[in-house]
Design an enzyme around this catalytic site. Structure first.
Site, PDB file in Angstrom:
ATOM      1  N   GLY A  71      13.109 -10.019 -29.765  1.00  0.00           N
ATOM      2  CA  GLY A  71      11.927 -10.435 -30.519  1.00  0.00           C
ATOM      3  C   GLY A  71      10.750 -10.821 -29.634  1.00  0.00           C
ATOM      4  O   GLY A  71       9.598 -10.463 -29.913  1.00  0.00           O
ATOM      5  N   THR A  72      11.026 -11.543 -28.569  1.00  0.00           N
ATOM      6  CA  THR A  72       9.930 -12.014 -27.712  1.00  0.00           C
ATOM      7  C   THR A  72       9.196 -10.838 -27.082  1.00  0.00           C
ATOM      8  O   THR A  72       7.953 -10.781 -27.095  1.00  0.00           O
ATOM      9  CB  THR A  72      10.482 -12.956 -26.615  1.00  0.00           C
ATOM     10  OG1 THR A  72      11.187 -14.024 -27.269  1.00  0.00           O
ATOM     11  CG2 THR A  72       9.379 -13.509 -25.749  1.00  0.00           C
ATOM     12  N   ASN A 149      11.123 -19.235 -39.073  1.00  0.00           N
ATOM     13  CA  ASN A 149      12.436 -19.516 -38.483  1.00  0.00           C
ATOM     14  C   ASN A 149      12.880 -20.963 -38.652  1.00  0.00           C
ATOM     15  O   ASN A 149      14.049 -21.274 -38.474  1.00  0.00           O
ATOM     16  CB  ASN A 149      12.433 -19.160 -36.990  1.00  0.00           C
ATOM     17  CG  ASN A 149      11.269 -19.775 -36.256  1.00  0.00           C
ATOM     18  OD1 ASN A 149      10.111 -19.452 -36.556  1.00  0.00           O
ATOM     19  ND2 ASN A 149      11.539 -20.647 -35.321  1.00  0.00           N
ATOM     20  N   GLN A 177      13.309 -13.039 -38.377  1.00  0.00           N
ATOM     21  CA  GLN A 177      14.217 -13.786 -39.257  1.00  0.00           C
ATOM     22  C   GLN A 177      14.390 -13.113 -40.619  1.00  0.00           C
ATOM     23  O   GLN A 177      14.988 -13.696 -41.523  1.00  0.00           O
ATOM     24  CB  GLN A 177      13.721 -15.229 -39.448  1.00  0.00           C
ATOM     25  CG  GLN A 177      13.737 -16.061 -38.179  1.00  0.00           C
ATOM     26  CD  GLN A 177      15.143 -16.388 -37.659  1.00  0.00           C
ATOM     27  OE1 GLN A 177      16.145 -16.189 -38.347  1.00  0.00           O
ATOM     28  NE2 GLN A 177      15.205 -16.876 -36.430  1.00  0.00           N
ATOM     29  N   SER A 197      15.022  -8.342 -33.938  1.00  0.00           N
ATOM     30  CA  SER A 197      15.897  -8.770 -32.848  1.00  0.00           C
ATOM     31  C   SER A 197      17.340  -8.776 -33.329  1.00  0.00           C
ATOM     32  O   SER A 197      17.673  -9.426 -34.323  1.00  0.00           O
ATOM     33  CB  SER A 197      15.472 -10.176 -32.412  1.00  0.00           C
ATOM     34  OG  SER A 197      16.345 -10.648 -31.419  1.00  0.00           O
ATOM     35  N   ALA A 198      18.198  -8.055 -32.581  1.00  0.00           N
ATOM     36  CA  ALA A 198      19.562  -7.807 -33.060  1.00  0.00           C
ATOM     37  C   ALA A 198      20.422  -9.066 -33.176  1.00  0.00           C
ATOM     38  O   ALA A 198      21.248  -9.174 -34.081  1.00  0.00           O
ATOM     39  CB  ALA A 198      20.259  -6.808 -32.132  1.00  0.00           C
ATOM     40  N   HIS A 199      20.228 -10.028 -32.267  1.00  0.00           N
ATOM     41  CA  HIS A 199      21.180 -11.155 -32.263  1.00  0.00           C
ATOM     42  C   HIS A 199      20.987 -12.094 -33.452  1.00  0.00           C
ATOM     43  O   HIS A 199      21.789 -13.000 -33.664  1.00  0.00           O
ATOM     44  CB  HIS A 199      21.132 -11.918 -30.931  1.00  0.00           C
ATOM     45  CG  HIS A 199      19.918 -12.755 -30.678  1.00  0.00           C
ATOM     46  ND1 HIS A 199      19.966 -14.121 -30.660  1.00  0.00           N
ATOM     47  CD2 HIS A 199      18.642 -12.427 -30.411  1.00  0.00           C
ATOM     48  CE1 HIS A 199      18.767 -14.601 -30.389  1.00  0.00           C
ATOM     49  NE2 HIS A 199      17.935 -13.595 -30.233  1.00  0.00           N
ATOM     50  N   THR A 235      15.136   1.068 -18.083  1.00  0.00           N
ATOM     51  CA  THR A 235      16.367   1.753 -18.482  1.00  0.00           C
ATOM     52  C   THR A 235      16.823   1.260 -19.852  1.00  0.00           C
ATOM     53  O   THR A 235      16.871   0.054 -20.099  1.00  0.00           O
ATOM     54  CB  THR A 235      17.476   1.485 -17.436  1.00  0.00           C
ATOM     55  OG1 THR A 235      17.004   1.995 -16.185  1.00  0.00           O
ATOM     56  CG2 THR A 235      18.773   2.167 -17.810  1.00  0.00           C
ATOM     57  N   CYS A 329      14.193 -22.420 -28.971  1.00  0.00           N
ATOM     58  CA  CYS A 329      13.424 -22.417 -27.734  1.00  0.00           C
ATOM     59  C   CYS A 329      12.895 -23.806 -27.401  1.00  0.00           C
ATOM     60  O   CYS A 329      12.599 -24.089 -26.258  1.00  0.00           O
ATOM     61  CB  CYS A 329      12.279 -21.425 -27.837  1.00  0.00           C
ATOM     62  SG  CYS A 329      12.815 -19.862 -28.505  1.00  0.00           S
TER      63      CYS A 329
HETATM   64  C1  LIG Z   1      10.646 -15.807 -35.760  1.00  0.00           C
HETATM   65  C2  LIG Z   1      11.139 -15.513 -34.384  1.00  0.00           C
HETATM   66  N1  LIG Z   1      10.425 -14.704 -33.588  1.00  0.00           N
HETATM   67  C3  LIG Z   1      10.834 -14.396 -32.357  1.00  0.00           C
HETATM   68  C4  LIG Z   1      11.989 -14.917 -31.825  1.00  0.00           C
HETATM   69  C5  LIG Z   1      12.411 -14.545 -30.444  1.00  0.00           C
HETATM   70  O1  LIG Z   1      13.434 -13.584 -30.501  1.00  0.00           O
HETATM   71  P1  LIG Z   1      14.361 -13.258 -29.239  1.00  0.00           P
HETATM   72  O2  LIG Z   1      15.285 -14.403 -29.085  1.00  0.00           O
HETATM   73  O3  LIG Z   1      15.076 -11.999 -29.601  1.00  0.00           O
HETATM   74  O4  LIG Z   1      13.454 -13.068 -28.076  1.00  0.00           O
HETATM   75  C6  LIG Z   1      12.763 -15.791 -32.603  1.00  0.00           C
HETATM   76  C7  LIG Z   1      13.976 -16.424 -32.052  1.00  0.00           C
HETATM   77  O5  LIG Z   1      14.320 -17.537 -32.391  1.00  0.00           O
HETATM   78  C8  LIG Z   1      12.334 -16.077 -33.932  1.00  0.00           C
HETATM   79  O6  LIG Z   1      13.046 -16.889 -34.717  1.00  0.00           O
END
Ligand SMILES: Cc1ncc(COP(=O)(O)O)c(C=O)c1O
Length: 388
Positions: A71-72, A149, A177, A197-199, A235, A329
């Protein structure tokens, strides 16, 4: 003691089918997807197969999916890749966005851009009226999330996107989310770029994607090799791509059962806390209309004084219960959540807020156990016990 994991918005356990899908690419089929030889081709065929499936699930074309590390990166790539192609000098976003949008925007501010925050309503949503007030011909881009989130509040993305379209401004949506939790279709949303974001949906960490609508004014942010048709150097994480694809496929196939399971859990936790604590708990966001996966609760003691959220977290942890008090975070620091502050909460109350985020492996019994444990902890730490 069994672990009760209620921090699925921070990260979620792998779906049982995902590890098996990833395994060959970690062991025997380890070729670089850019290599010409048969080992490389095996990897690139897998990547393209999953790209097509992922695209189909979100209503995109496979050429519109760019694989990233999560996601970031997707958010950074969206924002800086748009700025490079726009003449406007203003970025429109909201104070309730994740830091993965706010910090890139802050970095852009240092590069000379102005950040304009659209107002939020009392639940934390950006309304179409609020966006109309701030969008202008100097807007370079709008970045507004799908699901918050911390509170689970859902922004009215289709309406927001159509205002952007009227003004000919590209809209990026952080849907980290939302994807894999509720149905997401890029055409129904009408956005130009979308992060996932997969996780967050039972896939692997370090794997994500950026959707970029064909023709959007965007160009590569991550420069390097010519992977992803020159749109993201580096890669390819083949096991990650396969794992994300499988996790999304499983999520899409079981979506309605999944939502009804999570809704039941949410209701049980919500009513359990309400019954036990009465007006000593306050639910943030819009619990009735938000995503059922997230319940944000501010807890006060019997004298209505805020409780130390860290203390609550640690004591819940001693009971085997994992939750959080803000975005992952910022946990580990004692800063109050910027989302709660944006909702108008005092620093003290913001610090006494817990986020329970539910996932498909949670059970009703876990909700009951959590209510009991929290009640016991709060009672122990209340100055004046009688009313509890
Ligand atoms: C709304 C939102 N955006 C972005 C992210 C960042 O995603 P990633 O952990 O895959 O970098 C998060 C992670 O908590 C999120 O909740």
């Amino acid at each position: 003691m069994n672990t009760i994991y209620l921090d699925n918005a921070a990260t979620s356990p792998l779906d049982e089918h995902v590890a098996g899908t990833m395994e060959p690419f970690l062991k025997s089929d380890y070729g670089n997807a850019s290599s010409i030889h048969h080992m490389g081709r095996k990897s690139s065929v897998a990547v393209e197969t999953w790209r097509e499936k992922i695209a189909k699930i979100i209503g995109a074309r496979s050429s519109e999916i760019i694989f990233t590390s999560g996601g970031t990166e997707s958010n950074n790539s969206a924002i800086f890749g748009l700025l490079e192609n726009r003449t406007g000098k203003q970025i429109v976003t909201a104070r309730t966005e994740h830091n993965a949008v706010l910090y890139p925007a802050e970095h852009a501010r240092k590069m000379g851009y102005e950040i304009i925050f659209a107002d939020i309503d009392e639940t934390g949503k950006v309304t179409p009226e609020a966006l109309r007030k701030v969008i202008s011909k100097d807007t370079a881009l709008v970045s507004l999330m799908h699901v918050n989130n911390e509170t689970g509040v859902i922004n009215p993305v289709p309406e927001l996107a159509s205002i952007c379209k009227e003004h000919d401004v590209p809209m990026h949506c952080d849907a980290v989310q939302a994807v894999g939790k509720i149905p997401v279709n890029v055409d129904e949303l009408g956005v130009d770029l979308l992060s996932m974001s997969a996780h967050k949906f039972h896939g692997p960490k370090g794997a994500g994607a950026l959707y970029v609508r064909g023709g959007a004014p965007w160009s590569a942010w991550m420069h390097g090799g010519s992977q992803e048709r020159g749109r993201r150097g580096g890669t390819l994480n083949v096991p990650g791509v396969a794992g994300m694809g499988k996790a999304l496929e499983v999520a899409a196939d079981g979506m309605s059962d999944h939502i009804s399971h999570i809704r039941d859990l949410h209701q049980r936790l919500y009513s359990g806390l309400s019954e036990k604590f009465g007006d000593l708990v306050r639910f943030n966001g819009d619990p009735e209309n938000g995503i059922p996966h997230i319940l944000s609760v501010t807890v006060t003691d019997s004298g209505y004084k805020p409780l130390d959220g860290e203390m609550l977290l640690l004591n819940l942890d001693i009971e085997g219960i994992c939750c959080s008090n803000g975005s992952a975070c910022t946990s580990g620091t004692i800063k109050p959540s910027h989302v709660m502050l944006a909702l108008g909460m005092s620093e003290e109350l913001a610090k006494s807020t817990l986020r329970f985020s539910l996932g498909k492996y949670n059970t009703p019994e876990e909700m009951d156990r959590t209510v009991e444990a929290l009640f016991e902890i709060v009672t122990r730490h209340s100055d004046s016990v009688p009313s509890l």
